[in-house]
Design a protein around this motif. Structure first.
Motif, PDB file in Angstrom:
ATOM      1  N   PRO A  68      -1.475  10.250 -48.035  1.00  0.00           N
ATOM      2  CA  PRO A  68      -2.632  10.580 -47.204  1.00  0.00           C
ATOM      3  C   PRO A  68      -2.258  10.750 -45.737  1.00  0.00           C
ATOM      4  O   PRO A  68      -1.454  10.015 -45.199  1.00  0.00           O
ATOM      5  CB  PRO A  68      -3.551   9.371 -47.394  1.00  0.00           C
ATOM      6  N   LYS A  69      -2.850  11.750 -45.107  1.00  0.00           N
ATOM      7  CA  LYS A  69      -2.648  11.982 -43.684  1.00  0.00           C
ATOM      8  C   LYS A  69      -3.878  11.538 -42.930  1.00  0.00           C
ATOM      9  O   LYS A  69      -4.988  11.634 -43.420  1.00  0.00           O
ATOM     10  CB  LYS A  69      -2.386  13.465 -43.409  1.00  0.00           C
ATOM     11  N   VAL A  70      -3.674  11.053 -41.731  1.00  0.00           N
ATOM     12  CA  VAL A  70      -4.753  10.577 -40.893  1.00  0.00           C
ATOM     13  C   VAL A  70      -5.170  11.701 -39.959  1.00  0.00           C
ATOM     14  O   VAL A  70      -4.336  12.428 -39.437  1.00  0.00           O
ATOM     15  CB  VAL A  70      -4.285   9.350 -40.080  1.00  0.00           C
ATOM     16  N   SER A  71      -6.473  11.803 -39.738  1.00  0.00           N
ATOM     17  CA  SER A  71      -6.963  12.784 -38.787  1.00  0.00           C
ATOM     18  C   SER A  71      -6.607  12.307 -37.384  1.00  0.00           C
ATOM     19  O   SER A  71      -6.909  11.178 -37.010  1.00  0.00           O
ATOM     20  CB  SER A  71      -8.476  12.918 -38.923  1.00  0.00           C
ATOM     21  N   PRO A  72      -5.965  13.122 -36.577  1.00  0.00           N
ATOM     22  CA  PRO A  72      -5.557  12.687 -35.243  1.00  0.00           C
ATOM     23  C   PRO A  72      -6.678  12.734 -34.203  1.00  0.00           C
ATOM     24  O   PRO A  72      -6.423  12.532 -33.024  1.00  0.00           O
ATOM     25  CB  PRO A  72      -4.431  13.647 -34.888  1.00  0.00           C
ATOM     26  N   LYS A  73      -7.908  12.968 -34.614  1.00  0.00           N
ATOM     27  CA  LYS A  73      -9.016  13.013 -33.673  1.00  0.00           C
ATOM     28  C   LYS A  73      -9.380  11.597 -33.235  1.00  0.00           C
ATOM     29  O   LYS A  73      -9.418  10.667 -34.042  1.00  0.00           O
ATOM     30  CB  LYS A  73     -10.232  13.674 -34.317  1.00  0.00           C
ATOM     31  N   PHE A  74      -9.663  11.434 -31.952  1.00  0.00           N
ATOM     32  CA  PHE A  74      -9.950  10.127 -31.368  1.00  0.00           C
ATOM     33  C   PHE A  74     -11.147   9.457 -32.040  1.00  0.00           C
ATOM     34  O   PHE A  74     -11.091   8.275 -32.382  1.00  0.00           O
ATOM     35  CB  PHE A  74     -10.194  10.274 -29.859  1.00  0.00           C
ATOM     36  N   LEU A  75     -12.214  10.202 -32.246  1.00  0.00           N
ATOM     37  CA  LEU A  75     -13.421   9.619 -32.849  1.00  0.00           C
ATOM     38  C   LEU A  75     -13.204   9.233 -34.307  1.00  0.00           C
ATOM     39  O   LEU A  75     -13.789   8.267 -34.790  1.00  0.00           O
ATOM     40  CB  LEU A  75     -14.602  10.579 -32.713  1.00  0.00           C
ATOM     41  N   ASP A  76     -12.352   9.972 -35.031  1.00  0.00           N
ATOM     42  CA  ASP A  76     -12.041   9.617 -36.415  1.00  0.00           C
ATOM     43  C   ASP A  76     -11.193   8.358 -36.485  1.00  0.00           C
ATOM     44  O   ASP A  76     -11.344   7.542 -37.395  1.00  0.00           O
ATOM     45  CB  ASP A  76     -11.316  10.763 -37.119  1.00  0.00           C
ATOM     46  N   LEU A  77     -10.275   8.196 -35.538  1.00  0.00           N
ATOM     47  CA  LEU A  77      -9.417   7.008 -35.525  1.00  0.00           C
ATOM     48  C   LEU A  77     -10.203   5.741 -35.214  1.00  0.00           C
ATOM     49  O   LEU A  77      -9.949   4.688 -35.793  1.00  0.00           O
ATOM     50  CB  LEU A  77      -8.282   7.176 -34.511  1.00  0.00           C
ATOM     51  N   PHE A  78     -11.149   5.848 -34.285  1.00  0.00           N
ATOM     52  CA  PHE A  78     -11.900   4.672 -33.855  1.00  0.00           C
ATOM     53  C   PHE A  78     -13.276   4.560 -34.507  1.00  0.00           C
ATOM     54  O   PHE A  78     -14.117   3.798 -34.042  1.00  0.00           O
ATOM     55  CB  PHE A  78     -12.040   4.661 -32.330  1.00  0.00           C
ATOM     56  N   ALA A  79     -13.513   5.298 -35.576  1.00  0.00           N
ATOM     57  CA  ALA A  79     -14.768   5.176 -36.317  1.00  0.00           C
ATOM     58  C   ALA A  79     -14.847   3.788 -36.931  1.00  0.00           C
ATOM     59  O   ALA A  79     -13.844   3.061 -37.025  1.00  0.00           O
ATOM     60  CB  ALA A  79     -14.840   6.241 -37.402  1.00  0.00           C
ATOM     61  N   PHE A  80     -16.050   3.399 -37.367  1.00  0.00           N
ATOM     62  CA  PHE A  80     -16.236   2.057 -37.920  1.00  0.00           C
ATOM     63  C   PHE A  80     -15.293   1.792 -39.086  1.00  0.00           C
ATOM     64  O   PHE A  80     -14.727   0.720 -39.213  1.00  0.00           O
ATOM     65  CB  PHE A  80     -17.696   1.861 -38.351  1.00  0.00           C
ATOM     66  N   SER A  81     -15.102   2.773 -39.948  1.00  0.00           N
ATOM     67  CA  SER A  81     -14.193   2.611 -41.081  1.00  0.00           C
ATOM     68  C   SER A  81     -12.863   3.320 -40.840  1.00  0.00           C
ATOM     69  O   SER A  81     -12.113   3.564 -41.779  1.00  0.00           O
ATOM     70  CB  SER A  81     -14.841   3.151 -42.350  1.00  0.00           C
TER      71      SER A  81
END
Length: 183
Positions: A68-81
């Protein structure tokens, strides 16, 4: 139909003379002229299920599923989950718990006196350093799950971080209620 075809093929094959002790009994069952014929161009392919299971297992072991790859967007990284909040808090809690216990053993200071005697600046510096170090791979799109192997897996890190968070809170509560150091 497949069963019938297989049985006809088995019955049509000649029996090795070394395998049959009473040849007359076999001769009475099947005449020498009997050879079953398949209609037209009928052909059947029979494959053992165990071989199919082995092939499926090899495909699964080869790791054909992508990591799995992580989305590098700031809001996706710091989302609740998202991957950042709990992982960073867990890493900070692990370092904080070990540091609090080490200072308590070496100097005899409880957690609150450690914080009041210059612990806040150490906490802020460590928090910034670990947060940046944890975020760099995430901004590049690399997940912790894709890099975890053996004993040091990402799940083990998450559980250790959770236990360290609970341990830090329990240490603070115990020292506050008892009014003295834990050790």
């Amino acid at each position: 139909m497949a069963t019938s075809t297989v049985l006809q093929t088995v019955l049509a094959t000649p029996v090795a003379s070394g395998l049959v002790k009473n040849r007359s009994r076999v001769s009475n069952l099947f005449s020498a002229t009997y050879v079953p014929r398949l209609r037209g161009s009928a052909s059947k392919r029979v494959q053992c299920k165990a071989k199919l299971d082995d092939q499926i297992k090899k495909i699964a072991e080869s790791g054909s599923t992508p990591k799995p790859k992580v989305s590098p967007k700031f809001l996706d990284l710091f989302a609740f989950s998202g991957p950042a909040p709990e992982r960073i808090n867990g890493r900070l809690a692990m370092i904080g718990f070990v540091a609090a216990m080490a200072v308590e053993l070496s100097k005899g200071q409880d957690l609150f006196s450690q914080i009041s005697n210059g612990g806040v600046s150490w906490f802020v510096g460590t928090s910034i350093l670990l947060s940046v170090a944890s975020l760099i791979p995430l901004f590049k799109g690399v997940s912790a799950e894709s890099r975890s192997e053996g004993v040091m897996t990402s799940d083990a890190e998450m559980w250790n971080g959770r236990f360290a968070m609970l341990g830090l809170v329990a240490l603070a509560c115990t020292e506050y209620v008892s009014g003295r150091t834990l050790l």
